[in-house]
Design an enzyme around this catalytic site. Structure first.
Site, PDB file in Angstrom:
ATOM      1  N   CYS A  45     -18.917   2.696   8.514  1.00  0.00           N
ATOM      2  CA  CYS A  45     -18.173   2.003   9.563  1.00  0.00           C
ATOM      3  C   CYS A  45     -16.902   2.824   9.751  1.00  0.00           C
ATOM      4  O   CYS A  45     -16.095   2.935   8.825  1.00  0.00           O
ATOM      5  CB  CYS A  45     -17.852   0.585   9.100  1.00  0.00           C
ATOM      6  SG  CYS A  45     -16.748  -0.294  10.211  1.00  0.00           S
ATOM      7  N   CYS A  54       0.644  -0.138  10.256  1.00  0.00           N
ATOM      8  CA  CYS A  54       0.101  -1.117   9.314  1.00  0.00           C
ATOM      9  C   CYS A  54       1.165  -1.974   8.618  1.00  0.00           C
ATOM     10  O   CYS A  54       2.034  -1.457   7.917  1.00  0.00           O
ATOM     11  CB  CYS A  54      -0.737  -0.398   8.264  1.00  0.00           C
ATOM     12  SG  CYS A  54      -1.495  -1.565   7.116  1.00  0.00           S
ATOM     13  N   CYS A  97     -19.685  -5.085   3.085  1.00  0.00           N
ATOM     14  CA  CYS A  97     -18.904  -3.948   3.569  1.00  0.00           C
ATOM     15  C   CYS A  97     -17.573  -3.960   2.823  1.00  0.00           C
ATOM     16  O   CYS A  97     -17.047  -5.035   2.532  1.00  0.00           O
ATOM     17  CB  CYS A  97     -18.672  -4.090   5.072  1.00  0.00           C
ATOM     18  SG  CYS A  97     -17.601  -2.792   5.738  1.00  0.00           S
ATOM     19  N   CYS A 118     -16.977  -8.367   5.098  1.00  0.00           N
ATOM     20  CA  CYS A 118     -16.212  -7.147   4.840  1.00  0.00           C
ATOM     21  C   CYS A 118     -15.001  -7.493   3.980  1.00  0.00           C
ATOM     22  O   CYS A 118     -14.284  -8.440   4.284  1.00  0.00           O
ATOM     23  CB  CYS A 118     -15.714  -6.545   6.153  1.00  0.00           C
ATOM     24  SG  CYS A 118     -17.027  -6.310   7.341  1.00  0.00           S
ATOM     25  N   CYS A 144       0.681   4.561   6.951  1.00  0.00           N
ATOM     26  CA  CYS A 144       0.090   4.391   8.292  1.00  0.00           C
ATOM     27  C   CYS A 144       1.077   3.600   9.166  1.00  0.00           C
ATOM     28  O   CYS A 144       1.398   2.442   8.850  1.00  0.00           O
ATOM     29  CB  CYS A 144      -1.242   3.659   8.187  1.00  0.00           C
ATOM     30  SG  CYS A 144      -2.336   4.358   6.921  1.00  0.00           S
ATOM     31  N   CYS A 164       0.851  -1.197   0.000  1.00  0.00           N
ATOM     32  CA  CYS A 164       0.000   0.000   0.000  1.00  0.00           C
ATOM     33  C   CYS A 164       0.890   1.252   0.000  1.00  0.00           C
ATOM     34  O   CYS A 164       1.862   1.338   0.750  1.00  0.00           O
ATOM     35  CB  CYS A 164      -0.896  -0.009   1.241  1.00  0.00           C
ATOM     36  SG  CYS A 164      -1.995   1.403   1.289  1.00  0.00           S
ATOM     37  N   ARG A 201     -17.727  -1.921  17.760  1.00  0.00           N
ATOM     38  CA  ARG A 201     -17.089  -3.191  17.413  1.00  0.00           C
ATOM     39  C   ARG A 201     -15.746  -3.388  18.117  1.00  0.00           C
ATOM     40  O   ARG A 201     -14.853  -2.548  18.033  1.00  0.00           O
ATOM     41  CB  ARG A 201     -16.891  -3.284  15.906  1.00  0.00           C
ATOM     42  CG  ARG A 201     -16.099  -4.524  15.527  1.00  0.00           C
ATOM     43  CD  ARG A 201     -16.003  -4.705  14.052  1.00  0.00           C
ATOM     44  NE  ARG A 201     -17.324  -4.898  13.496  1.00  0.00           N
ATOM     45  CZ  ARG A 201     -17.643  -4.655  12.234  1.00  0.00           C
ATOM     46  NH1 ARG A 201     -16.751  -4.193  11.426  1.00  0.00           N
ATOM     47  NH2 ARG A 201     -18.864  -4.869  11.807  1.00  0.00           N
TER      48      ARG A 201
HETATM   49  S1  SF4 Z   1      -4.084   1.074   6.969  1.00  0.00           S
HETATM   50 FE1  SF4 Z   1      -2.555  -0.055   5.740  1.00  0.00          FE
HETATM   51  S2  SF4 Z   1      -3.706  -0.767   3.973  1.00  0.00           S
HETATM   52 FE2  SF4 Z   1      -4.919   0.873   4.902  1.00  0.00          FE
HETATM   53  S3  SF4 Z   1      -4.293   2.740   3.900  1.00  0.00           S
HETATM   54 FE3  SF4 Z   1      -2.980   2.571   5.698  1.00  0.00          FE
HETATM   55  S4  SF4 Z   1      -1.143   1.487   4.958  1.00  0.00           S
HETATM   56 FE4  SF4 Z   1      -2.742   1.186   3.413  1.00  0.00          FE
END
Ligand code: SF4
Length: 352
Positions: free
Chosen positions: A194, A66, A134, A103, A63, A59, A266
Site C-alpha cells: 500500500c 504530520c 495491514c 490497518c 514529515c 515520532c 484509495r
Molecule cells: S508521517 Fe508522521 S508518524 Fe509517519 S514517519 Fe512521518 S512523522 Fe512519523
C-alpha cells in the site's frame, strides 16, 4: 490516446505522457478513467478499511505534514504501543461495521526489537478474526519484513508521499531511497504493498505526476494506492498551505486509476473536508477504496454511518473480502450500523 483505448498494465511511464493525461479536458480524463476502471473492477463496489493508531505521537521523523512528528508542537496526546487485547477489540468492532481490512499504524522511525513480538501478536490476532491485515510501522529491515509476512501480514503501507524532486522540502530524516528499499523488502517477502502520497503540500502538477510515475514504474504496481489530501494541522509547518483545487485532486485520482488499472485507488486522508458531491466524483474517477470509521490515525474521518448513507444514495456496496458480496452480508452490515448508532444514542442518553 483515445478515450476508449484499452490500457494495458505498464511500468514505463514518462513525464511527458503523464503530463498529457493531466492536461486533458476534465470530462475526457474522467471518461477514460471510468472506462479503465470498468475493465478491472465492479464500478459500484468500494473496499473499506479501518485504520487504528496503535502508537501515537513522538515520532523522530520530521514529515512536515504530520501532527505525530516529535519535531512540532501540535498538542497531540502521545500514547505508547497499545495492548494487544485492545487492538483486537477495535478490530472486532471494525469488522462488525463492515470493514474487510484492518490497518494498524505506529508513529515510529522503525519498529524496535522490543516492540516486534507485540506487533506480530496483533497481526496473528487480527487475522484470526477473519480480517485482512495491514500495518504501517516506518522503515523495515529484511528480517522484520520476513517476520511480519510469516505472522500473516497481508499489506504493508509505506507512502512515497511526493515526487523524488519535491521530497526534500517535506522530509529530511528519511531518504526516498530508504522508502523504496522498504517497499522492495515487502515485495520480496511476498506481501502486498500500500503506497501513495499527499496532495496540497505546495507541490507542482509535475510533482504529482512524478509521484505516480514512481509508483506505476515499480516492478509491480502497489495493490493499494492511497491518495491523501493534506489535512492542515496547527503547529505543523504546512498548516498554512494553500488548498488544493478540488478538480485537481480528482484529476490526480483519475490519472492514478489510468496508470495503475488493477490497483485499488484509495480516497484517504482529507475526506472529512470533501462534500458528498466531491466524493461521488472521486468514485467516478476510479477511487474504489476508503478508510472507514471515526478517526484516521489522529485526524477526524466521516462517521461510518454517514459513509454508509452516501453509499446507499450512490448505489455503491462495500467490496467483500471474497469477490462476491451478497445481500445477506449487506443486510448484516446495515443491522450492525443501526445497533452501533442505537448504542451511541443510549450512551449519550445515559451520560447526559
Ligand atoms: S508521517 Fe508522521 S508518524 Fe509517519 S514517519 Fe512521518 S512523522 Fe512519523
Amino acid at each position: 490516446m483515445s478515450a476508449t483505448a484499452a490500457i494495458t498494465t505498464r511500468h514505463d511511464w514518462s513525464l511527458a505522457e503523464v503530463r498529457a493525461l493531466f492536461e486533458q479536458p476534465f470530462n475526457d480524463l474522467l471518461f477514460q478513467a471510468q472506462t479503465v476502471h470498468r475493465q478491472h473492477f465492479d464500478a459500484n463496489r468500494v473496499q473499506v478499511s479501518t485504520l487504528l493508531s496503535i502508537k501515537t505521537g513522538a515520532c523522530p521523523e520530521d514529515c512536515k505534514y504530520c501532527p505525530q512528528s516529535g519535531h512540532y508542537n501540535t498538542g497531540l496526546d502521545k500514547e505508547k504501543l497499545m495492548e494487544v487485547q485492545k487492538v483486537l477489540e477495535a478490530a472486532a468492532e471494525a469488522k462488525a461495521i463492515g470493514s474487510t481490512r484492518f490497518c494498524m499504524g505506529a508513529a515510529w522511525k522503525h519498529p524496535s526489537a522490543k516492540d516486534m513480538p507485540y506487533v506480530l501478536e496483533m497481526v496473528k490476532g487480527v487475522k484470526k478474526l477473519g480480517l485482512e491485515t495491514c500495518m504501517t510501522l516506518g522503515r523495515l529491515d529484511q528480517e522484520q519484513t520476513q517476520a511480519l509476512a510469516e505472522a500473516g501480514l497481508d499489506y504493508y503501507n509505506h507512502n512515497l508521499d511526493t515526487s523524488p524532486e519535491f521530497y526534500g522540502n517535506i522530509i529530511t530524516t528519511r531518504t526516498y531511497g530508504e522508502r523504496l528499499q522498504t517497499l522492495a523488502y515487502v515485495r520480496e517477502a511476498g506481501m502486498k504493498i500500500c503506497s501513495g502520497g499527499i496532495l496540497g503540500m505546495g507541490e507542482s502538477v509535475d510533482d504529482r505526476a512524478g509521484l505516480l510515475i514512481q509508483l506505476a514504474n515499480l516492478p509491480e504496481h502497489p495493490e493499494s494506492v492511497p491518495i491523501n489530501m493534506l489535512v492542515k494541522v496547527k503547529g505543523t509547518p504546512l498548516a498554512e498551505e494553500k488548498d488544493v483545487d478540488p478538480f485537481d485532486f480528482i484529476r490526480t485520482l483519475a490519472v492514478a486509476r489510468i496508470m495503475m488499472p488493477k490497483s485499488h485507488v484509495r480516497l484517504s486522508a482529507g475526506r472529512e473536508a470533501m462534500n458528498e458531491q466531491m466524493q461521488a466524483l472521486a468514485f467516478m474517477a476510479g477511487a474504489n477504496s476508503i478508510f472507514y470509521g471515526e478517526k484516521l490515525l489522529t485526524t477526524a474521518n466521516p462517521q461510518a454511518d454517514k459513509d454508509m448513507a452516501l453509499f446507499k444514495r450512490l448505489g455503491i456496496k462495500p467490496e467483500e473480502r471474497e469477490e462476491h458480496a451478497d445481500e445477506v452480508h449487506q443486510a448484516a452490515i446495515e443491522q450492525a450500523l443501526v445497533e452501533q448508532r442505537d448504542s451511541k444514542l443510549f450512551y449519550n442518553a445515559a451520560s447526559a
